[in-house]
Motif scaffolding. Structure first.
Motif, PDB file in Angstrom:
ATOM      1  N   ILE A 121      -9.358   4.214  -9.560  1.00 57.16           N
ATOM      2  CA  ILE A 121     -10.059   3.692 -10.675  1.00 57.16           C
ATOM      3  C   ILE A 121      -9.397   4.048 -12.015  1.00 57.16           C
ATOM      4  CG2 ILE A 121     -11.943   3.543 -12.175  1.00 57.16           C
ATOM      5  CD1 ILE A 121     -14.052   3.797  -9.695  1.00 57.16           C
ATOM      6  N   GLY A 122      -8.918   3.074 -13.165  1.00 51.69           N
ATOM      7  CA  GLY A 122      -7.890   2.988 -14.024  1.00 51.69           C
ATOM      8  C   GLY A 122      -6.588   3.233 -13.347  1.00 51.69           C
ATOM      9  N   LYS A 123      -6.779   3.300 -12.697  1.00 53.03           N
ATOM     10  CA  LYS A 123      -4.424   2.755 -12.194  1.00 53.03           C
ATOM     11  C   LYS A 123      -4.733   1.587 -11.893  1.00 53.03           C
ATOM     12  CE  LYS A 123      -3.074   5.897 -10.336  1.00 53.03           C
ATOM     13  NZ  LYS A 123      -2.228   7.173  -9.170  1.00 53.03           N
ATOM     14  N   ARG A 124      -3.478   1.461 -12.255  1.00 47.37           N
ATOM     15  CA  ARG A 124      -2.712   0.498 -11.921  1.00 47.37           C
ATOM     16  C   ARG A 124      -2.072   0.453 -10.653  1.00 47.37           C
ATOM     17  NH1 ARG A 124      -1.642  -4.135 -14.971  1.00 47.37           N
ATOM     18  NH2 ARG A 124      -1.961  -2.702 -16.916  1.00 47.37           N
ATOM     19  N   VAL A 125      -2.056  -1.064  -9.396  1.00 46.36           N
ATOM     20  CA  VAL A 125      -1.675  -0.401  -8.217  1.00 46.36           C
ATOM     21  C   VAL A 125      -0.952  -2.082  -7.371  1.00 46.36           C
ATOM     22  CG1 VAL A 125      -2.959   0.724  -7.182  1.00 46.36           C
ATOM     23  CG2 VAL A 125      -3.767  -1.699  -7.195  1.00 46.36           C
ATOM     24  N   ARG A 126       0.579  -2.193  -6.815  1.00 46.07           N
ATOM     25  CA  ARG A 126       0.901  -2.788  -6.087  1.00 46.07           C
ATOM     26  C   ARG A 126       0.539  -3.547  -5.444  1.00 46.07           C
ATOM     27  NH1 ARG A 126       5.718  -3.037  -3.646  1.00 46.07           N
ATOM     28  NH2 ARG A 126       5.339  -0.972  -3.343  1.00 46.07           N
ATOM     29  N   VAL A 127       0.353  -5.131  -5.180  1.00 47.98           N
ATOM     30  CA  VAL A 127      -0.530  -5.933  -4.319  1.00 47.98           C
ATOM     31  C   VAL A 127       0.801  -6.763  -3.527  1.00 47.98           C
ATOM     32  CG1 VAL A 127      -1.977  -7.379  -4.323  1.00 47.98           C
ATOM     33  CG2 VAL A 127      -2.285  -5.227  -5.620  1.00 47.98           C
ATOM     34  N   VAL A 128       0.982  -6.900  -2.499  1.00 50.26           N
ATOM     35  CA  VAL A 128       1.602  -7.835  -2.300  1.00 50.26           C
ATOM     36  C   VAL A 128       0.757  -9.478  -1.536  1.00 50.26           C
ATOM     37  CG1 VAL A 128       3.743  -8.269  -0.835  1.00 50.26           C
ATOM     38  CG2 VAL A 128       4.232  -6.429  -2.049  1.00 50.26           C
ATOM     39  N   LEU A 129       1.274 -10.387  -1.203  1.00 47.97           N
ATOM     40  CA  LEU A 129       0.035 -11.229  -1.230  1.00 47.97           C
ATOM     41  C   LEU A 129       0.605 -12.061   0.028  1.00 47.97           C
ATOM     42  CD1 LEU A 129      -2.245 -12.739  -1.141  1.00 47.97           C
ATOM     43  CD2 LEU A 129      -2.216 -14.119  -2.842  1.00 47.97           C
ATOM     44  N   HIS A 130       0.362 -12.026   1.322  1.00 48.37           N
ATOM     45  CA  HIS A 130       0.580 -12.936   2.489  1.00 48.37           C
ATOM     46  C   HIS A 130      -0.106 -14.082   2.251  1.00 48.37           C
ATOM     47  CE1 HIS A 130       4.177 -10.003   3.286  1.00 48.37           C
ATOM     48  NE2 HIS A 130       3.360  -8.837   3.092  1.00 48.37           N
ATOM     49  N   ALA A 131       0.739 -14.670   3.456  1.00 47.35           N
ATOM     50  CA  ALA A 131      -0.563 -15.936   4.156  1.00 47.35           C
ATOM     51  C   ALA A 131      -1.604 -15.620   4.131  1.00 47.35           C
ATOM     52  CB  ALA A 131       0.437 -16.913   5.245  1.00 47.35           C
ATOM     53  N   SER A 132      -1.359 -14.412   4.997  1.00 48.10           N
ATOM     54  CA  SER A 132      -3.112 -14.208   5.415  1.00 48.10           C
ATOM     55  C   SER A 132      -4.059 -13.328   5.308  1.00 48.10           C
ATOM     56  CB  SER A 132      -2.868 -14.312   7.225  1.00 48.10           C
ATOM     57  OG  SER A 132      -2.371 -13.516   7.828  1.00 48.10           O
ATOM     58  N   HIS A 133      -3.306 -12.534   4.282  1.00 46.39           N
ATOM     59  CA  HIS A 133      -3.489 -10.696   4.447  1.00 46.39           C
ATOM     60  C   HIS A 133      -2.621 -10.787   3.390  1.00 46.39           C
ATOM     61  CE1 HIS A 133       0.153  -9.930   6.565  1.00 46.39           C
ATOM     62  NE2 HIS A 133       0.360  -8.413   5.550  1.00 46.39           N
ATOM     63  N   LEU A 134      -3.333  -9.168   2.630  1.00 46.56           N
ATOM     64  CA  LEU A 134      -2.066  -8.716   1.728  1.00 46.56           C
ATOM     65  C   LEU A 134      -2.427  -7.206   1.551  1.00 46.56           C
ATOM     66  CD1 LEU A 134      -5.071  -7.213  -0.769  1.00 46.56           C
ATOM     67  CD2 LEU A 134      -5.410  -9.535  -0.891  1.00 46.56           C
ATOM     68  N   VAL A 135      -1.352  -6.473   1.158  1.00 48.32           N
ATOM     69  CA  VAL A 135      -2.024  -5.004   1.372  1.00 48.32           C
ATOM     70  C   VAL A 135      -1.904  -4.343   0.077  1.00 48.32           C
ATOM     71  CG1 VAL A 135      -0.216  -3.178   2.045  1.00 48.32           C
ATOM     72  CG2 VAL A 135      -0.314  -6.052   3.453  1.00 48.32           C
ATOM     73  N   VAL A 136      -2.201  -3.113  -0.313  1.00 45.25           N
ATOM     74  CA  VAL A 136      -1.859  -2.622  -1.937  1.00 45.25           C
ATOM     75  C   VAL A 136      -1.164  -1.359  -1.618  1.00 45.25           C
ATOM     76  CG1 VAL A 136      -3.955  -1.871  -3.735  1.00 45.25           C
ATOM     77  CG2 VAL A 136      -4.595  -3.520  -2.210  1.00 45.25           C
ATOM     78  N   TYR A 137      -0.317  -1.050  -2.432  1.00 40.89           N
ATOM     79  CA  TYR A 137       0.048   0.498  -2.296  1.00 40.89           C
ATOM     80  C   TYR A 137       0.010   1.134  -3.784  1.00 40.89           C
ATOM     81  CZ  TYR A 137       3.101  -2.110   1.158  1.00 40.89           C
ATOM     82  OH  TYR A 137       3.387  -2.607   2.355  1.00 40.89           O
TER      83      TYR A 137
END
Length: 349
Positions: free
Chosen positions: A99-115
């Motif tokens: 909470i409060g942090k900035r994360v990196r999201v990779v959005l694909h056609a069927s799913h997304l991954v948060v790093y």
């Protein structure tokens, strides 16, 4: 047939009519299966199949890059106070420690991954509708274990039920836990069980819940033990089933006490005999009687105490004799008319 021609052939023969699938992953599995079937096809009058021609051509192709080519779209949202991130027009949950942090999201056609700093912290299926929210129950367990009253009506629990992650076995175990531990500690016990899913497979946790429910053990420790047993039974071969197939007798359970007795050395000592004790009654009885008489008789006083008693009695007799002599002497020397204690009491002289 070139690449463009093969695509048209594949579309006309595999996608007409359009297949009905529940997800893009299911469609990809169907395409891979059709590819394997197409390897055995011959093109026209050629003597070799598609797979045989590819085996001849494969050594001439360049190798694939070591790192896969990323086709997803990158976003860097900030986690809000509810533990959610906005991606396009929808919201997805992440673990509350971010909470409060900035994360990196990779959005694909069927799913997304948060790093978070190149470490994967969440993975969700992509939402198609606008304004939708997808919550993972595991992301909120740390909060719910401190506030178990919010667990029954939470949106994350309803989505877990809809996705099949929260099974009827969970509900049955939860009902029994509430009867035993109460409305407050019952949900907390279930949340501790759900935390086991972070290092145990989901199917093993469900098997542990079912086994603990049959045994009446409504604790997270019992579920963890049964889940590990289920994992061990899955990885190890079943010896009992193999014996039944081969015709060998099944193994029996032997107690530790029986095993120890079976492995003790042989005892070669002779058995004890009571023959020497048959004629002891005549010897023991008088001694016992003497002991009883001595026990109940008064012990003789020491010689020093006897001498002291004689001296004390001798002094008492001497004092009594001296008192009698003095009284006779007084009576002889008393004059007529004198009144003494005896006259006042009316005693004869």
């Amino acid at each position: 047939m070139g690449v463009e021609g093969l695509i048209g052939y594949f579309r006309r023969n595999r996608f007409v009519p359009v297949p009905e699938v529940s997800s893009l992953a299911e469609l990809n599995e169907m395409v891979e299966q059709w590819d394997r079937q197409d390897d055995a096809r011959r093109i026209g009058s050629r003597p070799k199949t598609v797979a045989e021609y590819f085996a001849l051509e494969q050594p001439l192709l360049m190798p694939l890059p070591e790192e896969p080519f990323e086709t997803g779209r990158l976003f860097t949202p900030r986690v809000d106070r509810y533990g959610q991130i906005p991606v396009r027009t929808n919201r997805y949950s992440v673990t509350i420690r971010l909470i409060g942090k900035r994360v990196r999201v990779v959005l694909h056609a069927s799913h997304l991954v948060v790093y978070d700093q190149n470490v994967e912290v969440a993975r969700h299926g992509r939402l198609i509708a606008k304004g939708a929210v997808r919550l993972d129950l595991d992301h909120y367990l740390e909060v719910l274990v401190r506030k178990p009253g919010a667990f029954p009506g939470s949106t994350a629990l309803e989505q877990a039920r809809s996705a099949g992650r929260f099974t009827p076995v969970h509900d049955a175990w939860w009902d029994q836990a509430r009867k035993i531990h109460g409305e407050r500690d019952g949900p907390r016990a279930l949340i501790e069980v759900l935390l086991l899913g972070r290092y145990l497979p989901h199917e093993h946790v469900v098997a542990g819940l079912a086994a603990a429910l049959r045994a009446g053990a409504m604790t997270a420790d019992a579920v963890a033990l049964e889940a590990r047993k289920a994992a061990q039974a899955e990885t190890e071969p079943a010896p009992a089933a193999e014996r039944l197939v081969s015709g060998e007798p099944s193994a029996t359970v032997t107690s530790l006490h029986e095993w120890r007795l079976a492995h003790l050395p042989a005892d070669t000592r002779p058995l004890p005999s009571v023959a020497p004790m048959t004629n002891c009654s005549d010897v023991v009885a008088p001694a016992a009687a003497t002991t009883v008489r001595e026990k109940h008789s008064d012990p003789a006083p020491p010689a020093s105490l006897d001498r002291a008693g004689r001296r004390r009695r001798h002094r008492q007799r001497q004092s009594a004799s001296a008192a009698a002599v003095d009284s006779q002497r007084v009576l002889r020397h008393r004059r007529p008319g004198d009144e003494g204690p005896d006259d006042l009491l009316g005693l004869p002289r």
